[in-house]
Design a protein around this motif. Structure first.
Motif, PDB file in Angstrom:
ATOM      1  N   ALA A 142       0.857  -1.275  -0.100  1.00  0.00           N
ATOM      2  CA  ALA A 142      -0.050   0.076  -0.007  1.00  0.00           C
ATOM      3  C   ALA A 142       0.936   1.201   0.003  1.00  0.00           C
ATOM      4  CB  ALA A 142      -0.926   0.068   1.269  1.00  0.00           C
ATOM      5  N   TRP A 143       1.975   1.445   0.781  1.00  0.00           N
ATOM      6  CA  TRP A 143       2.693   2.630   0.793  1.00  0.00           C
ATOM      7  C   TRP A 143       3.673   2.477  -0.279  1.00  0.00           C
ATOM      8  CZ3 TRP A 143       3.828   6.317   4.987  1.00  0.00           C
ATOM      9  CH2 TRP A 143       2.949   6.135   5.934  1.00  0.00           C
ATOM     10  N   ALA A 144       4.004   1.533  -0.997  1.00  0.00           N
ATOM     11  CA  ALA A 144       4.912   1.686  -2.109  1.00  0.00           C
ATOM     12  C   ALA A 144       3.642   2.299  -3.293  1.00  0.00           C
ATOM     13  CB  ALA A 144       5.352   0.225  -2.837  1.00  0.00           C
ATOM     14  N   THR A 145       2.411   1.796  -3.303  1.00  0.00           N
ATOM     15  CA  THR A 145       1.423   2.027  -4.296  1.00  0.00           C
ATOM     16  C   THR A 145       1.362   3.785  -3.947  1.00  0.00           C
ATOM     17  OG1 THR A 145       0.607   0.077  -4.305  1.00  0.00           O
ATOM     18  CG2 THR A 145      -0.793   1.677  -5.077  1.00  0.00           C
ATOM     19  N   TYR A 146       1.131   4.031  -2.831  1.00  0.00           N
ATOM     20  CA  TYR A 146       0.615   5.438  -2.707  1.00  0.00           C
ATOM     21  C   TYR A 146       1.710   6.434  -2.887  1.00  0.00           C
ATOM     22  CZ  TYR A 146      -4.178   4.661  -1.482  1.00  0.00           C
ATOM     23  OH  TYR A 146      -5.637   4.217  -1.528  1.00  0.00           O
ATOM     24  N   ALA A 147       2.985   5.878  -2.566  1.00  0.00           N
ATOM     25  CA  ALA A 147       4.124   6.722  -2.620  1.00  0.00           C
ATOM     26  C   ALA A 147       4.321   6.981  -4.176  1.00  0.00           C
ATOM     27  CB  ALA A 147       5.481   5.766  -2.289  1.00  0.00           C
ATOM     28  N   ALA A 148       4.068   5.939  -4.946  1.00  0.00           N
ATOM     29  CA  ALA A 148       4.117   6.321  -6.421  1.00  0.00           C
ATOM     30  C   ALA A 148       3.335   7.297  -6.997  1.00  0.00           C
ATOM     31  CB  ALA A 148       3.875   4.760  -7.212  1.00  0.00           C
ATOM     32  N   ARG A 149       1.969   7.270  -6.489  1.00  0.00           N
ATOM     33  CA  ARG A 149       0.837   8.272  -6.837  1.00  0.00           C
ATOM     34  C   ARG A 149       1.425   9.575  -6.451  1.00  0.00           C
ATOM     35  NH1 ARG A 149      -3.740   8.792  -9.772  1.00  0.00           N
ATOM     36  NH2 ARG A 149      -5.466   9.805  -8.414  1.00  0.00           N
ATOM     37  N   ALA A 150       2.253   9.583  -5.261  1.00  0.00           N
ATOM     38  CA  ALA A 150       2.602  10.894  -4.849  1.00  0.00           C
ATOM     39  C   ALA A 150       3.835  11.421  -5.094  1.00  0.00           C
ATOM     40  CB  ALA A 150       2.806  10.811  -3.318  1.00  0.00           C
ATOM     41  N   GLY A 151       4.743  10.631  -6.136  1.00  0.00           N
ATOM     42  CA  GLY A 151       6.005  10.925  -6.487  1.00  0.00           C
ATOM     43  C   GLY A 151       6.894  10.808  -5.527  1.00  0.00           C
ATOM     44  N   LEU A 152       6.802  10.084  -4.613  1.00  0.00           N
ATOM     45  CA  LEU A 152       7.916   9.709  -3.584  1.00  0.00           C
ATOM     46  C   LEU A 152       8.410   8.505  -3.994  1.00  0.00           C
ATOM     47  CD1 LEU A 152       6.387  11.946  -1.988  1.00  0.00           C
ATOM     48  CD2 LEU A 152       6.304  10.647   0.095  1.00  0.00           C
ATOM     49  N   THR A 153       9.693   8.248  -3.369  1.00  0.00           N
ATOM     50  CA  THR A 153      10.370   7.000  -3.569  1.00  0.00           C
ATOM     51  C   THR A 153      10.063   6.196  -2.288  1.00  0.00           C
ATOM     52  OG1 THR A 153      12.339   7.982  -2.447  1.00  0.00           O
ATOM     53  CG2 THR A 153      12.278   7.787  -4.924  1.00  0.00           C
ATOM     54  N   SER A 154      10.222   4.677  -2.471  1.00  0.00           N
ATOM     55  CA  SER A 154       9.900   4.230  -1.291  1.00  0.00           C
ATOM     56  C   SER A 154      11.050   2.945  -1.061  1.00  0.00           C
ATOM     57  CB  SER A 154       8.363   3.300  -1.368  1.00  0.00           C
ATOM     58  OG  SER A 154       8.092   2.449  -2.525  1.00  0.00           O
ATOM     59  N   LEU A 155      11.073   2.479   0.115  1.00  0.00           N
ATOM     60  CA  LEU A 155      12.287   1.387   0.386  1.00  0.00           C
ATOM     61  C   LEU A 155      11.445   0.654   1.417  1.00  0.00           C
ATOM     62  CD1 LEU A 155      14.841   0.145   0.918  1.00  0.00           C
ATOM     63  CD2 LEU A 155      15.618   1.835   2.605  1.00  0.00           C
ATOM     64  N   ILE A 156      11.171  -0.799   0.964  1.00  0.00           N
ATOM     65  CA  ILE A 156      10.459  -1.790   1.419  1.00  0.00           C
ATOM     66  C   ILE A 156      11.185  -3.034   1.678  1.00  0.00           C
ATOM     67  CG2 ILE A 156       8.353  -2.873   1.597  1.00  0.00           C
ATOM     68  CD1 ILE A 156       7.589   0.046   1.034  1.00  0.00           C
ATOM     69  N   ALA A 157      11.187  -3.589   3.148  1.00  0.00           N
ATOM     70  CA  ALA A 157      11.752  -4.648   3.579  1.00  0.00           C
ATOM     71  C   ALA A 157      10.567  -5.365   4.138  1.00  0.00           C
ATOM     72  CB  ALA A 157      13.043  -4.599   4.283  1.00  0.00           C
ATOM     73  N   MET A 158      10.433  -6.746   3.603  1.00  0.00           N
ATOM     74  CA  MET A 158       9.460  -7.733   4.092  1.00  0.00           C
ATOM     75  C   MET A 158       9.840  -9.414   4.291  1.00  0.00           C
ATOM     76  SD  MET A 158       7.044  -8.426   0.750  1.00  0.00           S
ATOM     77  CE  MET A 158       6.525  -6.846   0.410  1.00  0.00           C
ATOM     78  N   PRO A 159       9.396  -9.962   5.462  1.00  0.00           N
ATOM     79  CA  PRO A 159       9.841 -11.463   5.152  1.00  0.00           C
ATOM     80  C   PRO A 159       9.712 -12.241   4.123  1.00  0.00           C
ATOM     81  CG  PRO A 159       8.571 -10.541   7.241  1.00  0.00           C
ATOM     82  CD  PRO A 159       8.388  -9.754   6.287  1.00  0.00           C
ATOM     83  N   VAL A 160      10.381 -13.304   3.752  1.00  0.00           N
ATOM     84  CA  VAL A 160      10.307 -13.804   2.609  1.00  0.00           C
ATOM     85  C   VAL A 160       9.010 -14.512   2.534  1.00  0.00           C
ATOM     86  CG1 VAL A 160      12.687 -14.419   1.802  1.00  0.00           C
ATOM     87  CG2 VAL A 160      11.808 -15.806   3.744  1.00  0.00           C
ATOM     88  N   ASP A 161       8.475 -14.759   3.669  1.00  0.00           N
ATOM     89  CA  ASP A 161       7.153 -15.639   3.851  1.00  0.00           C
ATOM     90  C   ASP A 161       5.963 -14.517   3.710  1.00  0.00           C
ATOM     91  OD1 ASP A 161       8.498 -17.942   4.325  1.00  0.00           O
ATOM     92  OD2 ASP A 161       8.461 -17.768   6.465  1.00  0.00           O
ATOM     93  N   ALA A 162       6.075 -13.528   3.475  1.00  0.00           N
ATOM     94  CA  ALA A 162       4.960 -12.516   3.163  1.00  0.00           C
ATOM     95  C   ALA A 162       4.230 -13.013   1.962  1.00  0.00           C
ATOM     96  CB  ALA A 162       5.412 -11.155   3.114  1.00  0.00           C
ATOM     97  N   PRO A 163       3.060 -12.612   1.817  1.00  0.00           N
ATOM     98  CA  PRO A 163       2.207 -12.988   0.690  1.00  0.00           C
ATOM     99  C   PRO A 163       2.847 -12.473  -0.559  1.00  0.00           C
ATOM    100  CG  PRO A 163       0.633 -12.043   2.263  1.00  0.00           C
ATOM    101  CD  PRO A 163       2.083 -11.871   2.759  1.00  0.00           C
TER     102      PRO A 163
END
Ligand SMILES: Cc1ncc(COP(=O)(O)O)c(C=O)c1O
Length: 408
Positions: A142-163
């Motif tokens: 969600a944050w990556a999606t809205y960051a894209a809409r806003a023209g912001l960059t995003s750095l995301i880290a998630m567990p390998v087991d996340a959906p």
């Protein structure tokens, strides 16, 4: 009346005031900061009827949201998700007035869009250029999606087991994505170190920035508005970091201060999985905070949070409303996910299904009564978790026949 009545930020432990118009993280004692509004001014100028006349997005509550200038709103149409009666399923568990707030139908397919819409909008308004966060998947998407809409960059880290679909959402939105061989806390440490070592990013981990909760609290405003400004008796929420539950409680307190609701607040129920139930353990032992849950594991991946920063706020909300905290097994929640889909035609996420299993168990235990108007938060769509349903069906050769109708 200006677009927002935001007045200041307040430490959730010490009540110390902080300036809301600069980028803030946690308070001096490391606790979440809560947004405060001039509610007297809102009550004097806005009415439920005015709210009802506005477009059906969460921005209809803009006076009690933190974005000061409407031009900074980043929206994909989030909010006003349906509050669905579940007559057949509800009757089957002895709660005929059971309802479901279906957050599967908002952008990105989970309620995380609410926190992201408000958090990203406010970050952009305050001049932030990039957001960084650990996630159990859906929030990052969600944050990556809205960051894209806003023209912001995003750095995301998630567990390998996340959906796995949430990885694709991040990549599609142009995020800098890392998979971590661990849990959300491990991802958090890596993000924290990365943000300290490079400039241009705000860390927006759960409750480490003040505005995600403001987006999520709109679920509370909507439930009340959708019930004709009346309160339900009980609200079930699948608690990981617990932001939605803390937010709903905050909304209820604000609504009471605004004079838009009267009477006893709904009993708030924090639902966890048996494989990761730190808040339930703390609730049962009478503690005001949880201890890290060892070897956390559940199919309801979004609520795999072994230790939440805002656990004390979840426990406070549950106790203040005479609610409860309950853990359910993966087998039970998966069974309810299937039963609900078969009875009501709605395929919900395993976290939402945990709430259904909890409602069933609390009705069996007599904690929930037949007359209770109970609202379950379904926090996301089942379509994001295709692996939760075992599909064991025959494959037919083209020159074969479909067998006769099976016996009922
Ligand atoms: C579908 C879903 N439900 C519930 C949660 C838990 O949300 P919170 O951490 O705000 O309690 C998450 C978090 O990732 C989620 O993705």
């Amino acid at each position: 009346m200006s677009y927002s009545a935001l007045s200041h930020l307040e430490c959730s432990r010490t009540a110390q005031r902080y300036d809301a118009d600069v980028v803030q993280g946690v308070s001096a004692v490391g606790a979440p900061l809560l947004a405060r509004y001039d509610l007297e001014r809102v009550a004097a100028t806005v009415t439920p009827d005015i709210i009802a006349s506005r477009p059906p997005t969460l921005w209809r509550y803009h006076e009690v949201l933190p974005v000061r200038d409407e031009a900074n709103v980043v929206s994909l149409g989030e909010g006003m998700s349906p509050l669905l009666p579940l007559p057949s399923y509800g009757a089957s568990i002895g709660v005929p007035q059971l309802m479901m707030k279906d957050e599967g139908l908002i952008p990105t397919g989970t309620f995380k869009a609410r926190g992201a819409a408000v958090g990203v909008s406010r970050a952009r308004e305050l001049g932030v250029k990039g957001v960084a966060m650990p996630t159990n998947g859906n929030a990052g998407a969600a944050w990556a999606t809205y960051a894209a809409r806003a023209g912001l960059t995003s750095l995301i880290a998630m567990p390998v087991d996340a959906p796995s679909i949430t990885r694709a959402e991040c990549v599609a939105a142009g995020a800098e994505l890392y998979l971590v061989d661990g849990l959300i806390g491990d991802a958090g440490k890596l993000v924290n170190a990365a943000v300290a070592a490079r400039s241009g990013y705000q860390e927006v981990s759960t409750l480490k920035e003040p505005y995600r909760i403001e987006g999520k609290k709109t679920m509370g405003y909507e439930i009340v508005e959708q019930l004709g400004w009346q309160l339900p008796d009980v609200i079930f929420y699948p608690a990981g970091g617990g932001v939605g539950l803390i937010g709903i409680y905050k909304a209820l307190l604000e609504l009471r201060e605004l004079g838009w609701i009267q009477g006893e607040l709904p009993r708030l129920v924090a639902v966890q999985a048996e494989g990761c139930a730190p808040i339930v353990q703390a609730y049962e032992s009478g503690a005001s905070e949880s201890t890290p849950f060892p070897d956390a594991r559940t199919v309801a991946f979004g609520i795999t949070v072994p230790k939440a920063l805002g656990d004390f706020l979840v426990l406070e909300a549950v106790r203040a409303t005479e609610g409860t905290a309950i853990a359910v097994s993966d087998a039970d929640l998966l069974a309810e996910q299937r039963r609900l889909a078969a009875r009501e035609g709605t395929f919900i996420c395993p976290e939402g299904a945990a709430c259904m299993a909890a409602a069933k168990q609390l009705r069996e235990a007599g904690w929930l009564s037949e007359d209770d108007r109970a609202v379950v938060l379904n926090t996301g769509m089942g379509v994001k978790y295709p692996e939760t349903v075992a599909v064991d069906v025959p494959t037919l050769a083209v020159d074969s026949q479909i067998p006769p109708k099976p016996a009922a």
